[in-house]
Design a protein around this motif. Sequence first.
Motif, PDB file in Angstrom:
ATOM      1  N   SER A 258     120.253 -95.888  -4.355  1.00 55.44           N
ATOM      2  CA  SER A 258     119.398 -95.786  -5.531  1.00 55.44           C
ATOM      3  C   SER A 258     118.021 -96.359  -5.243  1.00 55.44           C
ATOM      4  CB  SER A 258     120.029 -96.535  -6.706  1.00 55.44           C
ATOM      5  OG  SER A 258     120.142 -97.918  -6.425  1.00 55.44           O
ATOM      6  N   GLY A 259     117.022 -95.772  -5.891  1.00 52.27           N
ATOM      7  CA  GLY A 259     115.677 -96.307  -5.822  1.00 52.27           C
ATOM      8  C   GLY A 259     114.815 -95.788  -4.699  1.00 52.27           C
ATOM      9  N   LEU A 260     115.368 -95.028  -3.770  1.00 49.09           N
ATOM     10  CA  LEU A 260     114.528 -94.503  -2.697  1.00 49.09           C
ATOM     11  C   LEU A 260     113.554 -93.479  -3.260  1.00 49.09           C
ATOM     12  CD1 LEU A 260     117.026 -93.890   0.264  1.00 49.09           C
ATOM     13  CD2 LEU A 260     115.569 -95.878  -0.157  1.00 49.09           C
ATOM     14  N   PRO A 261     112.353 -93.370  -2.682  1.00 54.34           N
ATOM     15  CA  PRO A 261     111.424 -92.344  -3.147  1.00 54.34           C
ATOM     16  C   PRO A 261     111.980 -90.952  -2.851  1.00 54.34           C
ATOM     17  CG  PRO A 261     110.608 -93.406  -1.154  1.00 54.34           C
ATOM     18  CD  PRO A 261     111.801 -94.185  -1.591  1.00 54.34           C
ATOM     19  N   ASP A 262     111.641 -89.985  -3.707  1.00 53.43           N
ATOM     20  CA  ASP A 262     112.046 -88.616  -3.408  1.00 53.43           C
ATOM     21  C   ASP A 262     110.998 -87.967  -2.509  1.00 53.43           C
ATOM     22  OD1 ASP A 262     109.907 -87.842  -5.038  1.00 53.43           O
ATOM     23  OD2 ASP A 262     111.195 -87.372  -6.755  1.00 53.43           O
ATOM     24  N   GLU A 263     111.228 -86.713  -2.159  1.00 47.87           N
ATOM     25  CA  GLU A 263     110.341 -86.047  -1.207  1.00 47.87           C
ATOM     26  C   GLU A 263     108.923 -85.888  -1.757  1.00 47.87           C
ATOM     27  OE1 GLU A 263     112.749 -83.026   1.468  1.00 47.87           O
ATOM     28  OE2 GLU A 263     113.617 -83.073  -0.546  1.00 47.87           O
ATOM     29  N   ASP A 264     108.796 -85.617  -3.045  1.00 48.99           N
ATOM     30  CA  ASP A 264     107.453 -85.480  -3.624  1.00 48.99           C
ATOM     31  C   ASP A 264     106.682 -86.793  -3.551  1.00 48.99           C
ATOM     32  OD1 ASP A 264     107.836 -82.808  -4.242  1.00 48.99           O
ATOM     33  OD2 ASP A 264     108.481 -83.203  -6.297  1.00 48.99           O
ATOM     34  N   GLU A 265     107.363 -87.889  -3.806  1.00 51.46           N
ATOM     35  CA  GLU A 265     106.712 -89.197  -3.774  1.00 51.46           C
ATOM     36  C   GLU A 265     106.265 -89.551  -2.356  1.00 51.46           C
ATOM     37  OE1 GLU A 265     107.483 -93.543  -5.910  1.00 51.46           O
ATOM     38  OE2 GLU A 265     109.108 -92.062  -5.774  1.00 51.46           O
ATOM     39  N   LEU A 266     107.109 -89.238  -1.370  1.00 56.24           N
ATOM     40  CA  LEU A 266     106.718 -89.476   0.015  1.00 56.24           C
ATOM     41  C   LEU A 266     105.501 -88.639   0.387  1.00 56.24           C
ATOM     42  CD1 LEU A 266     110.053 -89.644   2.061  1.00 56.24           C
ATOM     43  CD2 LEU A 266     108.618 -91.530   1.254  1.00 56.24           C
ATOM     44  N   ASP A 267     105.494 -87.381  -0.050  1.00 57.48           N
ATOM     45  CA  ASP A 267     104.353 -86.519   0.254  1.00 57.48           C
ATOM     46  C   ASP A 267     103.064 -87.078  -0.336  1.00 57.48           C
ATOM     47  OD1 ASP A 267     106.166 -84.900   1.504  1.00 57.48           O
ATOM     48  OD2 ASP A 267     105.880 -83.159   0.199  1.00 57.48           O
ATOM     49  N   ASP A 268     103.142 -87.600  -1.565  1.00 62.59           N
ATOM     50  CA  ASP A 268     101.952 -88.165  -2.206  1.00 62.59           C
ATOM     51  C   ASP A 268     101.424 -89.368  -1.426  1.00 62.59           C
ATOM     52  OD1 ASP A 268     102.057 -86.250  -4.185  1.00 62.59           O
ATOM     53  OD2 ASP A 268     103.035 -87.553  -5.658  1.00 62.59           O
ATOM     54  N   ALA A 269     102.334 -90.261  -1.017  1.00 59.61           N
ATOM     55  CA  ALA A 269     101.919 -91.442  -0.253  1.00 59.61           C
ATOM     56  C   ALA A 269     101.326 -91.031   1.088  1.00 59.61           C
ATOM     57  CB  ALA A 269     103.106 -92.382  -0.053  1.00 59.61           C
ATOM     58  N   TYR A 270     101.914 -90.035   1.704  1.00 60.55           N
ATOM     59  CA  TYR A 270     101.423 -89.520   2.981  1.00 60.55           C
ATOM     60  C   TYR A 270      99.999 -88.989   2.844  1.00 60.55           C
ATOM     61  CZ  TYR A 270     100.679 -85.714   6.353  1.00 60.55           C
ATOM     62  OH  TYR A 270     100.141 -84.859   7.275  1.00 60.55           O
ATOM     63  N   ARG A 271      99.759 -88.164   1.840  1.00 63.56           N
ATOM     64  CA  ARG A 271      98.441 -87.541   1.690  1.00 63.56           C
ATOM     65  C   ARG A 271      97.376 -88.572   1.333  1.00 63.56           C
ATOM     66  NH1 ARG A 271     101.742 -83.033  -1.248  1.00 63.56           N
ATOM     67  NH2 ARG A 271     102.186 -81.674   0.528  1.00 63.56           N
ATOM     68  N   ALA A 272      97.759 -89.578   0.549  1.00 62.60           N
ATOM     69  CA  ALA A 272      96.805 -90.634   0.229  1.00 62.60           C
ATOM     70  C   ALA A 272      96.393 -91.390   1.488  1.00 62.60           C
ATOM     71  CB  ALA A 272      97.407 -91.593  -0.791  1.00 62.60           C
ATOM     72  N   ALA A 273      97.343 -91.632   2.384  1.00 59.93           N
ATOM     73  CA  ALA A 273      97.032 -92.353   3.622  1.00 59.93           C
ATOM     74  C   ALA A 273      96.235 -91.490   4.587  1.00 59.93           C
ATOM     75  CB  ALA A 273      98.318 -92.825   4.285  1.00 59.93           C
ATOM     76  N   ARG A 274      96.544 -90.212   4.621  1.00 60.47           N
ATOM     77  CA  ARG A 274      95.837 -89.323   5.539  1.00 60.47           C
ATOM     78  C   ARG A 274      94.405 -89.066   5.074  1.00 60.47           C
ATOM     79  NH1 ARG A 274      97.788 -83.352   7.848  1.00 60.47           N
ATOM     80  NH2 ARG A 274      95.936 -83.071   9.160  1.00 60.47           N
ATOM     81  N   GLY A 275      94.189 -89.120   3.762  1.00 60.20           N
ATOM     82  CA  GLY A 275      92.845 -88.965   3.230  1.00 60.20           C
ATOM     83  C   GLY A 275      92.498 -87.562   2.801  1.00 60.20           C
ATOM     84  N   HIS A 276      93.363 -86.598   3.095  1.00 55.75           N
ATOM     85  CA  HIS A 276      93.152 -85.223   2.636  1.00 55.75           C
ATOM     86  C   HIS A 276      94.481 -84.488   2.750  1.00 55.75           C
ATOM     87  CE1 HIS A 276      93.168 -83.595   6.794  1.00 55.75           C
ATOM     88  NE2 HIS A 276      92.525 -84.713   7.083  1.00 55.75           N
ATOM     89  N   ASP A 277      94.518 -83.286   2.241  1.00 55.81           N
ATOM     90  CA  ASP A 277      95.771 -82.545   2.187  1.00 55.81           C
ATOM     91  C   ASP A 277      96.243 -82.093   3.563  1.00 55.81           C
ATOM     92  OD1 ASP A 277      96.838 -79.409   1.859  1.00 55.81           O
ATOM     93  OD2 ASP A 277      97.819 -80.867   0.566  1.00 55.81           O
ATOM     94  N   GLY A 278      95.306 -81.681   4.406  1.00 55.27           N
ATOM     95  CA  GLY A 278      95.673 -81.246   5.748  1.00 55.27           C
ATOM     96  C   GLY A 278      96.459 -79.956   5.788  1.00 55.27           C
ATOM     97  N   GLY A 279      96.385 -79.187   4.695  1.00 56.17           N
ATOM     98  CA  GLY A 279      97.121 -77.928   4.664  1.00 56.17           C
ATOM     99  C   GLY A 279      98.604 -78.076   4.427  1.00 56.17           C
ATOM    100  N   THR A 280      99.024 -79.244   3.895  1.00 57.19           N
ATOM    101  CA  THR A 280     100.458 -79.499   3.760  1.00 57.19           C
ATOM    102  C   THR A 280     101.020 -79.146   2.387  1.00 57.19           C
ATOM    103  OG1 THR A 280     100.046 -81.795   3.105  1.00 57.19           O
ATOM    104  CG2 THR A 280     100.357 -81.351   5.454  1.00 57.19           C
ATOM    105  N   ALA A 281     100.184 -78.767   1.439  1.00 56.48           N
ATOM    106  CA  ALA A 281     100.694 -78.490   0.096  1.00 56.48           C
ATOM    107  C   ALA A 281     101.462 -77.173   0.048  1.00 56.48           C
ATOM    108  CB  ALA A 281      99.543 -78.461  -0.908  1.00 56.48           C
ATOM    109  N   ALA A 282     100.986 -76.171   0.788  1.00 59.81           N
ATOM    110  CA  ALA A 282     101.658 -74.869   0.791  1.00 59.81           C
ATOM    111  C   ALA A 282     102.893 -74.918   1.680  1.00 59.81           C
ATOM    112  CB  ALA A 282     100.694 -73.796   1.290  1.00 59.81           C
ATOM    113  N   GLY A 283     103.888 -74.099   1.322  1.00 58.81           N
ATOM    114  CA  GLY A 283     105.072 -73.970   2.167  1.00 58.81           C
ATOM    115  C   GLY A 283     105.990 -75.163   2.183  1.00 58.81           C
TER     116      GLY A 283
END
Length: 339
Positions: A258-283
């Motif tokens: 219980s309590g682990l982030p889901d995939e959407d939450e991980l993606d959000d944290a990833y994109r915030a750290a990377r500083g841009h989307d990097g083409g990862t939103a599609a697919g």
Amino acid sequence: MPRTHTPADADPQLAARVRAELGAGAAGPLTALEGGRSGLTYRIDAGGMPLVVKAVPPGREPVGRHDVLRQSHVLSALAGSGVPVPAVVARGDEAPAWFAMDFAQGTASEPVLEPSDTDHVLGRLRMLAAARVLGALHAVPVDRLVAGVVRAGGVPPEVAGPADELARWTRTMHAVPAGIRPGAAELLDRLAATVPEPAPPVLVHGDFRLGNLLCTGTTPTALVDWEIWGLGDPRVDLGWFGVFTDGALFPGVGGVVSGLPDEDELDDAYRAARGHDGGTAAGTTWFRALGRLKMAAIMGHNLRRHREGRHHDPVQEQLPPTIRALIGSAAALLDRDPS
């Protein structure tokens, strides 16, 4: 996955070569460390400081997962990048090849494969920290990375797109007996028919997850196990990392935490750290399904090797329910995908 054998200490000749290269401060044997299935991993003391040594197994060619020097080249290229990796301090090209790196402090664990009634908060915070590490990794300029690999004596790989990644794991899955991968053929057909356009390439770790990230508390100290790194689509790492958010995908060998982030939450944290989307939103859905397929293929491969007597490991007999769950989850994701 748990292992059922204890590795042996290094051959004395290899230990002597390592000590000679490291200098007078290196002493004692190469003591085996538990680790992955690719290469051999040891510890040695050099001038009062512990080092980790990875070596090609005796009698093996230094290719694929046994090419330890290839791992050292990417680690050297990442020095000073801000990505937490151990520093490479020495290499030996003569067969069997080896390299030595700093001994990083910390522990690595995979919450869904080692479920516990405690430390749910720690697991959550570590996964979010790991997502930020992945964002930093993918933010490393490819030209800088390639130049660093060349300086270290390596040869940069060709860029692999989503179709290449699917082809790789399709071959692995096809080598698994059909009886232990129900639904895999249909899943492969669906993925092949909907391959996304590639995103701009990045350095892809290939096995990015908490089990390969050492941490002290919630602070990452070293990203390790670089056996299958390459240049490719960032969503390959994201989709694979997301598999480890859901313990329901691992019946019999793991559990829900219980309590682990889901995939959407991980993606959000990833994109915030990377500083841009990097083409990862599609697919996104396609790559999440691919990650599940990849895990099912790896587990099927390991079970097959056990049943054929190539690597005796009775633990592998626990895998069939997980293989089915992974394939079923991947298919369900594609069913729900609005695209």
